[in-house]
Write a protein that holds these residues in place. Structure first.
Motif, PDB file in Angstrom:
ATOM      1  N   HIS A   6      -2.310   8.318  -0.636  1.00 51.95           N
ATOM      2  CA  HIS A   6      -0.953   8.403  -1.178  1.00 51.95           C
ATOM      3  C   HIS A   6      -0.445   9.831  -1.089  1.00 51.95           C
ATOM      4  O   HIS A   6      -1.066  10.755  -1.588  1.00 51.95           O
ATOM      5  N   ASP A   7       0.680  10.012  -0.445  1.00 45.29           N
ATOM      6  CA  ASP A   7       1.383  11.285  -0.397  1.00 45.29           C
ATOM      7  C   ASP A   7       2.736  11.070  -1.055  1.00 45.29           C
ATOM      8  O   ASP A   7       3.590  10.361  -0.525  1.00 45.29           O
ATOM      9  N   ASN A   8       2.920  11.673  -2.225  1.00 42.98           N
ATOM     10  CA  ASN A   8       4.108  11.423  -3.031  1.00 42.98           C
ATOM     11  C   ASN A   8       5.406  11.801  -2.324  1.00 42.98           C
ATOM     12  O   ASN A   8       6.470  11.306  -2.676  1.00 42.98           O
ATOM     13  N   GLU A  99       2.292   3.439  -1.215  1.00 43.89           N
ATOM     14  CA  GLU A  99       3.291   4.335  -0.622  1.00 43.89           C
ATOM     15  C   GLU A  99       4.433   4.659  -1.581  1.00 43.89           C
ATOM     16  O   GLU A  99       4.919   5.788  -1.626  1.00 43.89           O
ATOM     17  N   GLU A 100       4.898   3.650  -2.328  1.00 47.66           N
ATOM     18  CA  GLU A 100       6.056   3.837  -3.205  1.00 47.66           C
ATOM     19  C   GLU A 100       5.686   4.326  -4.591  1.00 47.66           C
ATOM     20  O   GLU A 100       6.404   5.133  -5.186  1.00 47.66           O
ATOM     21  N   ASN A 144       7.468   7.717  -5.276  1.00 47.35           N
ATOM     22  CA  ASN A 144       7.864   8.461  -4.086  1.00 47.35           C
ATOM     23  C   ASN A 144       9.381   8.646  -4.147  1.00 47.35           C
ATOM     24  O   ASN A 144      10.127   7.677  -4.122  1.00 47.35           O
TER      25      ASN A 144
END
Length: 197
Positions: A6-8, A99-100, A144
């Motif tokens: 996960h990349d915010n 992702e979200e 995100n």
């Protein structure tokens, strides 16, 4: 299910994403980019919605980022998007939650599938065959900002009140899903919340 990285601040969707076109029987007809699928009256494509609940029975709702082309700034269900070619719906739903929201539900329960069409003025439309899942999650969301501007946990009673008093603040698909779950799937929802499934 392996957790997705996960990349915010990652951009996780674009107008060039290839969506799966289907007929009313959910038979695949090919692919088209997301922009085309949502132009005009929209082209029927495959999608999913996830409704996450915590141990207190509260539901996680999200406010869609203002930059979104359709229903930006509207409140909606926990997570919704489109599967990629070759993905199972459950895998796609877990991927998108990561992702979200930076979340992973231990379990997702498939409830039902429905077709809907919703027009957003002259900007475009949603025309989807949507699979609906519920799940249990007690973690803190990490939204995100490219997708979500705000999240809240709401009790069913508080959510019902907001839907009754300010229905125009919510996305059309979420209102359809919530009504259907309340009418037909309360037992499954209660089992999910209780951790019995």
């Amino acid at each position: 299910m392996t957790a997705h990285a996960h990349d915010n601040f990652a951009v996780v969707s674009s107008d060039s994403d290839q969506l799966i076109l289907v007929n009313e029987h959910d038979e695949e007809l090919g692919l088209a980019d997301k922009l085309s699928c949502h132009d005009g009256q929209g082209i029927l494509h495959r999608a999913f919605s996830v409704l996450l609940f915590n141990e207190r029975g509260e539901m996680l709702i999200q406010k869609r980022a203002e930059v979104k082309r359709l229903w930006g700034g509207f409140w909606s269900n926990s997570c919704c998007s489109h599967p990629r070619e070759g993905e199972s719906m459950t895998y796609a739903a877990q991927r998108r939650m990561s992702e979200e929201l930076g979340l992973e539900a231990k379990h997702l329960t498939y409830l039902y599938k429905f077709q809907y069409h919703a027009q957003f003025g002259d900007i475009g439309a949603e025309h989807e065959l949507c699979s609906v899942f519920i799940g249990r999650c007690d973690e803190q969301a990490k939204p995100n900002p490219h997708e979500i501007s705000e999240v809240r946990w709401l009790s069913p009673e508080a959510l019902e009140h907001e839907l009754e008093t300010n229905p125009d603040a919510f996305t059309p698909w979420f209102k359809l899903e919530w009504s259907e779950i309340q009418n037909k799937f309360k037992a499954q929802l209660e089992a999910e919340i209780a951790g019995l499934v």
